[in-house]
Design an enzyme around this catalytic site. Structure first.
Site, PDB file in Angstrom:
ATOM      1  CB  THR A 226      54.139  79.054  21.984  1.00  0.00           C
ATOM      2  OG1 THR A 226      54.087  78.591  20.659  1.00  0.00           O
ATOM      3  CG2 THR A 226      52.942  79.795  21.980  1.00  0.00           C
ATOM      4  N   GLY A 231      59.216  81.456  26.897  1.00  0.00           N
ATOM      5  CA  GLY A 231      57.999  81.840  26.699  1.00  0.00           C
ATOM      6  C   GLY A 231      57.363  82.313  25.753  1.00  0.00           C
ATOM      7  CB  ALA A 256      47.475  69.062  24.797  1.00  0.00           C
ATOM      8  CB  ALA A 257      51.396  72.536  26.393  1.00  0.00           C
ATOM      9  N   GLY A 258      50.432  73.473  23.984  1.00  0.00           N
ATOM     10  CA  GLY A 258      50.049  74.455  22.529  1.00  0.00           C
ATOM     11  C   GLY A 258      48.291  74.635  22.117  1.00  0.00           C
ATOM     12  CG  ASP A 259      46.362  71.597  21.059  1.00  0.00           C
ATOM     13  OD1 ASP A 259      46.697  72.451  20.157  1.00  0.00           O
ATOM     14  OD2 ASP A 259      46.352  70.473  20.313  1.00  0.00           O
TER      15      ASP A 259
END
Length: 315
Positions: A226, A231, A256-259
């Site tokens: 990521t 993108g 928490a975007a990645g989670d």
């Protein structure tokens, strides 16, 4: 559709909003403070549940006043908390500072997360494999790096032996042994984590592709890198390569975007979506999450993601 077990951390996030992050030795005034349920494991569990998956959380909270609300937050999101234990001492905590651009700094205090042992994990995954509802059993196991590493490694081995799809997000960043990588079906890393494992500095999609190839050479089945606003890059040992651009949004809080991406992606794959469709759907979920404040409080439902895609995409 298989069910998802998440083995990982459960934290109370203490979120301080500031105009700018302090420099070393600098004191800045906070704009506000909030207490929001978080933890990478719990966040991914909530993301997968809100995306429509049946999810069991395996983790630990403390005997402090935060333990009960943390479990309640998971249950409210639809997560089965039968694998959540209560340990002596405090719950895990994350001290998060978010500036006006939405960027964050995080300090972790492991608390009960640091006491989640191999035996705890074994019991939890055993329950997930045998009693996580009707249907075709355990489909995927999501793992991170906010519990003892030996517990995570044991969980990788146990999930692999059960034939579950092993998702590993080694965050916070650390090196991962080749023997562990060889048992991972889907490795999800950002630029920092990809560099920590592969030794290849990642600043764009070209570097991400090189790091992914290195990781595939160590036995990983599929690699997702990521890249934030640049993108997502995907590569598999079968030779499939996919790049998905990021959705353009005004970020309020990247916590928490990645989670959110990982939980949403696993849920999408478990319901039969193609890799490309799952990457796009999970990217939309993460984009929607960064427009909201907090960790679990920012994670969208499947209906919210679908409506957002209908409004913001032409195809």
């Amino acid at each position: 559709m298989g069910k998802i077990a998440v083995v990982g951390s459960i934290n109370m996030d203490v979120v301080n909003r500031v105009e700018h992050h302090p420099l070393p030795g600098e004191t800045v005034s906070g704009l506000e403070t909030a207490y929001i349920p978080g933890g990478k494991g719990a966040n991914q569990a909530v993301a997968a549940a809100r995306a429509g998956a049946q999810v069991l959380m395996i983790g630990a909270v403390g005997q402090d006043p935060f333990g009960g609300p943390l479990v309640q937050a998971l249950e409210t999101a639809g997560v089965d908390t039968g694998g959540v234990l209560v340990k002596a001492g405090t719950s895990g905590m994350a001290f998060i500072t978010v500036d006006n651009s939405g960027e964050n700094n995080i300090i972790l205090s492991s608390g009960a997360n640091g006491k989640l042992g191999v035996a705890d994990m074994e019991a939890g995954i055993g329950n997930a494999a045998g009693a996580l509802g009707d249907g075709d059993g355990l489909g995927g196991v999501l793992l991170q790096n906010e519990i003892p590493w030996e517990t995570t490694v044991a969980a990788v081995r146990r999930a692999h032996a059960l034939g579950a799809t092993v998702y590993l997000n080694p965050a916070p960043a650390r090196t991962v042994e080749d023997e562990v990588l060889a048992l991972v079906d889907v490795l999800v890393v950002n630029e920092t984590e990809a560099a920590a494992i592969s030794g290849i500095q990642v600043t764009g999609s070209g570097d991400a592709g090189a790091a992914a190839e290195w990781l595939l050479g160590r036995g990983v089945g599929q690699v997702i890198v990521t890249l934030g606003a640049a993108g997502v890059v995907y590569a598999s040992k079968e030779g499939e390569c996919v790049s998905v651009p990021a959705f353009r949004v005004e970020a309020v809080d990247t916590t928490a975007a990645g989670d959110t991406f990982i939980g949403a992606y696993a849920a999408a794959r478990e319901r039969g979506s193609s890799v490309r469709d799952a990457l796009r759907w999970a990217s939309a979920a993460a984009a929607l999450a960064v427009t909201r404040r907090g960790a679990q409080s920012s994670i969208p439902t499947a209906d919210e993601v679908n409506r957002w895609l209908e409004r913001n995409c032409k195809s």
